[in-house]
Scaffold this active site. Structure first.
Site, PDB file in Angstrom:
ATOM      1  N   ASP A   1     -28.325  13.505  16.178  1.00 26.61           N
ATOM      2  CA  ASP A   1     -27.698  12.226  16.532  1.00 26.61           C
ATOM      3  C   ASP A   1     -28.744  11.170  16.904  1.00 26.61           C
ATOM      4  O   ASP A   1     -29.921  11.473  17.126  1.00 26.61           O
ATOM      5  CB  ASP A   1     -26.754  12.467  17.711  1.00 26.61           C
ATOM      6  CG  ASP A   1     -25.660  11.422  17.821  1.00 26.61           C
ATOM      7  OD1 ASP A   1     -25.617  10.507  16.982  1.00 26.61           O
ATOM      8  OD2 ASP A   1     -24.839  11.530  18.759  1.00 26.61           O
TER       9      ASP A   1
ATOM     10  N   GLU B   1     -31.437   5.146  16.875  1.00 26.31           N
ATOM     11  CA  GLU B   1     -31.368   3.685  16.776  1.00 26.31           C
ATOM     12  C   GLU B   1     -31.927   2.952  17.994  1.00 26.31           C
ATOM     13  O   GLU B   1     -32.059   1.728  17.973  1.00 26.31           O
ATOM     14  CB  GLU B   1     -29.898   3.239  16.617  1.00 26.31           C
ATOM     15  CG  GLU B   1     -29.120   3.960  15.555  1.00 26.31           C
ATOM     16  CD  GLU B   1     -28.425   5.210  16.075  1.00 26.31           C
ATOM     17  OE1 GLU B   1     -27.589   5.750  15.360  1.00 26.31           O
ATOM     18  OE2 GLU B   1     -28.733   5.625  17.221  1.00 26.31           O
TER      19      GLU B   1
ATOM     20  N   ASP C   1     -19.567   6.497  14.651  1.00 25.36           N
ATOM     21  CA  ASP C   1     -18.532   6.526  15.692  1.00 25.36           C
ATOM     22  C   ASP C   1     -17.447   5.480  15.439  1.00 25.36           C
ATOM     23  O   ASP C   1     -17.540   4.348  15.903  1.00 25.36           O
ATOM     24  CB  ASP C   1     -19.160   6.270  17.064  1.00 25.36           C
ATOM     25  CG  ASP C   1     -20.162   7.342  17.447  1.00 25.36           C
ATOM     26  OD1 ASP C   1     -20.191   8.386  16.773  1.00 25.36           O
ATOM     27  OD2 ASP C   1     -20.922   7.129  18.410  1.00 25.36           O
TER      28      ASP C   1
END
Length: 631
Positions: free
Chosen positions: A359, A362, A423
Site C-alpha cells: 500500500d 504517495e 480507495d
C-alpha cells in the site's frame, strides 16, 4: 505514420506534429501538502526558445528525442493539436477518459475523498482532503491520440499537460533534461508499444483467478470465513488479512498497526495456520506499506540505524497519514532499502504468505530530505522504487508470491504484477464510488497494467456513507467479470455490510464467485494472449473497434479479454440497462439472444448484469457449458 526529419521535426503523415519548438522558462513552484494531497501552483517567466542543438535524436524506432537545458528549471514542449481528436492516457483516471480540453498536473498523490460536487466532497474540502477530477495514485505522462500518435514524457519530475487549445498541445516539464518519445498507430498499437517500453509479462498461478476474501480480527475470524465459504461452495482461494500485524483503532476507523511482524495475540501460531490453510487450497495474503508506526519496534530499529526520511531540521519526518504519526523509509538509502526487503523476506514470505497489498507510496513530502535526493524531485520516483523493492524481495526469495499496489509512475509496471483502483467511497457516485472503478481499470490498462482490480464493495465509509445490500451486490457483479475478485471490509467494518452479513447478499455473492471461478481458464488464456501481444486484460472498446466513434465515447463498458463485453449497472434501483454493442456478433449471456450491434436496452435485475459473449469466439461454447449450472 510518424517520421523524423532534421531540424528537428516530427511529422504525422504529411502534417507537422512537432516543429522543434521548445521553450525554456524560469519556474516558481508552490506545493501545499495535506495528508498526501498536493495543491500545486506554478508560475513561469522569462521564456525563450532553446536552440536546436539542445534537442538530440536518441532513437528513430520509436522516435525518441533528448531535450536538455541547464539554464532553466522548466522546459515547455509544443505539439500540434488536431480537430476532433480524443486524448487518452495520463495514467489512472476515475472520472473521464477523454482529456482534450483539460489542463492538469501529473504528480503522484492521494485520489482524495469525494472528488465531485456533493456534500461529501464539500466536507472533505474543509479538511483539505477533497480530490480533483485528475488526482490519483498512479498518474503517468503518457498520452494517446485518436488521430494516430502517442507521446511519452520520460521524466520523474512534475509535468503539467495542457490540452485546452484545439490547435495546440503544451507540456510543461519541470526538469532540466528528459526524453520525448513518440509512438504511432491506432489506439491498440499505441497501447501495445507503451506496454513494450514500460510493462512486462505477468505470470500468476491459478489461485489468483479465484476469490480473495478480506478478514480481520485474528485466526478465529479467518477460520469462520473459510467455514462460511465451504458451506456455500464459494471458491475461496485467498484469505486477505490486512491486520496480520495488529490493529490500530483511530478516528478514521479500524486500521493496521504498522509494525511488520505478526500479532502473536490475535494471530497466534500464524505460520502453522497459514501452512494448514494452504493445504486446503486457501492462500494467505497480508499487508505492508513503506511507513513504520512511531514507537513500534521496527521504527526504533530504523531510527537507530538512520533509515528514515528526514525533515528540514534533519530529524525523522513525522508524517500523519490519517490520525497518527509514522516514519517513512528512505528508499534512496541502500541500507534502508535492503533492510526493508529483509523484513518482507523474513516476516512475510518467511512465514508462508502467498502475497500482500503493498500500500501507499504517495506521501513523500516535497520538502523531505533523503540520503541522495530531495523530496520534490524524488516524489513520484518513490513509488517506482517501492514497487522495485517488493519485486526484488519476491525474486530473491524465489517463491510463488504476488503483491498488488495502488501507487505508481512511469516504469512501476516493470515491477508490480497487479494493481488495484485504490480507495473508493461506499456509494454510487461517478466521481469516487462504484462507477469510478470502470474508467480506472480502462485507463490503467492503457498505461501499462495487465492485471487490475478493485475493492469489491468499496473502502471509504465516513459519516452517513455505508454499504447497502444493493451496492455491494452490484459491485460483486463487476468483480465477477474482472481479472481478480477481492473484497474489502472498509475502514469501518463493524458499521458496514460484509459478504456474509445478510442471507440474500451471501447467496448472491456465492453465485457471482462461482461464475468468476468458472472464467478461470478463459482469463488464463486471455492473460497469455495479453502477454504475447503486450496488451492489458481489461480493454477499452475503442482498442478493438477503433473505427467506431461510439466506442471512443464509452466510459462505463469494457472488454474482458477479447470475447467478453461487460456493461455494469452503476445506478441504484435499476432493472434494465442501455448498452452499446460494436458491430459484431454478440450473445447475451443470460438469455442466449443474439445481437449484431448498436444501442440496445436489456433486462438487468440484480444477479444478471449486462454481459455479452462475442459470437465468433472459439471459446464461446466452452464458456456457456461451464456457466450453464449457475446461470
Amino acid at each position: 505514420m510518424l517520421r523524423f526529419e532534421k531540424g528537428p521535426k516530427v511529422y504525422l503523415s504529411n502534417e507537422t506534429l512537432f516543429d522543434g519548438t521548445v521553450l525554456k522558462a524560469d519556474a516558481t513552484l508552490s506545493l501545499k501538502d495535506v495528508h498526501g494531497h498536493f495543491k500545486i501552483k506554478t508560475k513561469l517567466s522569462n521564456s525563450t526558445k532553446i536552440d536546436s542543438d539542445s534537442i538530440k535524436l536518441v532513437s528513430e524506432s520509436p522516435i525518441t528525442l533528448k531535450i536538455s537545458s541547464k539554464a532553466s528549471n522548466c522546459l515547455i514542449v509544443k505539439l500540434r493539436g488536431f480537430k476532433n481528436e480524443i486524448i487518452y492516457g495520463g495514467g489512472e483516471q476515475f472520472c473521464r477518459l477523454n482529456l482534450k480540453g483539460k489542463r492538469f498536473p501529473i504528480f503522484v498523490q492521494e485520489q482524495g475523498i469525494g472528488r465531485g460536487w456533493n456534500l461529501v466532497s464539500l466536507l472533505a474540502s474543509l479538511k483539505g482532503v477533497r480530490g480533483d477530477w485528475y488526482t490519483c495514485y498512479f498518474p503517468q505522462p503518457v498520452f494517446f491520440s485518436s488521430v494516430g500518435y502517442g507521446v511519452v514524457i520520460n521524466t520523474n519530475k512534475l509535468v503539467v499537460a495542457d490540452f485546452r487549445s484545439k490547435d495546440e498541445t503544451i507540456f510543461e516539464v519541470y526538469d532540466e533534461e528528459f526524453e520525448l518519445i513518440f509512438l504511432d498507430g491506432q489506439l491498440k498499437d499505441l497501447v501495445r508499444k507503451f506496454h513494450m517500453l514500460f510493462g512486462r509479462s505477468i505470470e500468476v498461478s491459478d489461485w489468483v483467478f479465484g476469490v480473495w476474501i478480506a478478514s480481520q480480527g485474528g485466526i478465529e475470524a479467518a477460520q469462520k470465513v473459510i467455514e462460511t465459504c465451504e458451506s456455500w461452495d464459494i471458491p475461496l482461494t485467498a484469505l486477505w488479512c490486512q491486520d496480520w500485524s495488529g490493529k490500530n483503532i483511530t478516528k478514521f476507523g479500524r486500521q493496521v498497526y504498522w509494525n511488520w511482524s505478526y500479532d502473536r495475540k490475535d494471530y497466534h501460531d500464524l505460520p502453522e495456520h497459514i501452512s494448514r490453510w494452504k493445504e486446503k487450497g486457501v492462500h494467505f495474503l497480508g499487508y505492508i506499506n513503506p511507513f513504520l508506526i512511531k514507537g513500534g519496534s521496527l521504527y526504533q530499529e530504523a531510527l537507530k540505524n538512520d533509515l528514515l526520511v528526514k525533515n528540514e531540521k534533519n530529524e525523522p519526518y513525522d508524517i500523519v497519514v490519517t490520525t497518527f504519526p509514522a516514519g517513512l523509509i528512505d528508499l534512496t538509502n541502500k541500507d534502508a532499502f535492503e533492510w526493508y526487503k529483509k523484513i518482507i523476506k523474513e516476516n512475510m514470505i518467511g512465514i508462508g504468505m502467498s502475497g500482500w497489498m503493498a500500500d501507499y507510496g504517495e506521501y513523500l513530502p516535497s520538502d523531505a530530505r533523503l540520503k541522495s535526493a530531495d523530496g520534490l524531485s524524488y516524489h513520484s520516483a518513490y513509488t517506482v522504487d517501492w514497487a522495485r523493492l517488493n519485486y526484488e524481495a519476491v525474486e530473491e526469495a524465489n517463491k510463488e508470491v504476488v503483491f498488488f499496489m495502488r501507487a505508481g509512475y512511469l516504469a512501476s509496471t516493470r515491477y508490480s504484477p497487479i494493481y488495484w483502483a485504490g480507495d473508493q467511497n461506499v456509494d454510487w457516485s461517478k466521481s469516487d464510488g462504484l462507477a469510478s472503478v470502470i474508467p480506472a481499470m480502462l485507463s490503467m490498462g492503457m498505461c501499462g497494467v495487465k492485471l487490475v482490480h478493485f475493492d469489491t464493495g468499496g473502502f471509504t465509509s465516513l459519516l452517513w456513507l455505508k454499504r447497502t445490500p444493493e451496492l455491494f451486490m452490484r459491485w460483486a457483479e463487476i468483480g465477477a467479470f474482472s481479472p481478480i475478485m477481492r473484497t474489502h471490509q472498509t475502514n469501518r467494518p463493524s458499521k458496514n455490510l460484509q459478504f456474509d452479513s445478510h442471507p440474500d447478499v451471501l447467496k448472491h455473492f456465492a453465485r457471482m464467485s462461482k461464475i468468476h471461478w468458472l472464467l478461470k481458464d478463459y482469463l488464463k488464456q486471455e492473460l497469455k494472449k495479453a502477454n504475447e501481444e503486450n496488451l492489458p486484460l481489461v480493454k477499452h472498446l475503442a482498442m478493438n473497434y477503433p473505427n467506431d466513434p461510439n466506442c471512443h465515447r464509452l466510459i462505463y463498458q469494457y472488454l474482458l479479454g477479447d470475447d467478453v463485453l461487460v456493461a455494469p449497472v452503476i445506478k441504484p434501483h435499476t432493472k434494465n440497462w442501455r448498452v452499446y454493442l460494436p458491430k459484431d456478433g454478440w450473445i447475451h449471456l443470460w438469455t442466449k439472444k443474439r445481437f449484431k450491434g448498436g444501442w440496445i436496452e436489456i433486462d438487468a435485475p440484480i444477479g444478471f448484469p449486462p454481459v455479452f459473449l462475442r459470437e465468433d469466439s472459439s471459446l464461446i461454447q466452452d464458456l456457456l457449458i461451464k456457466l450453464r449450472d449457475v446461470l
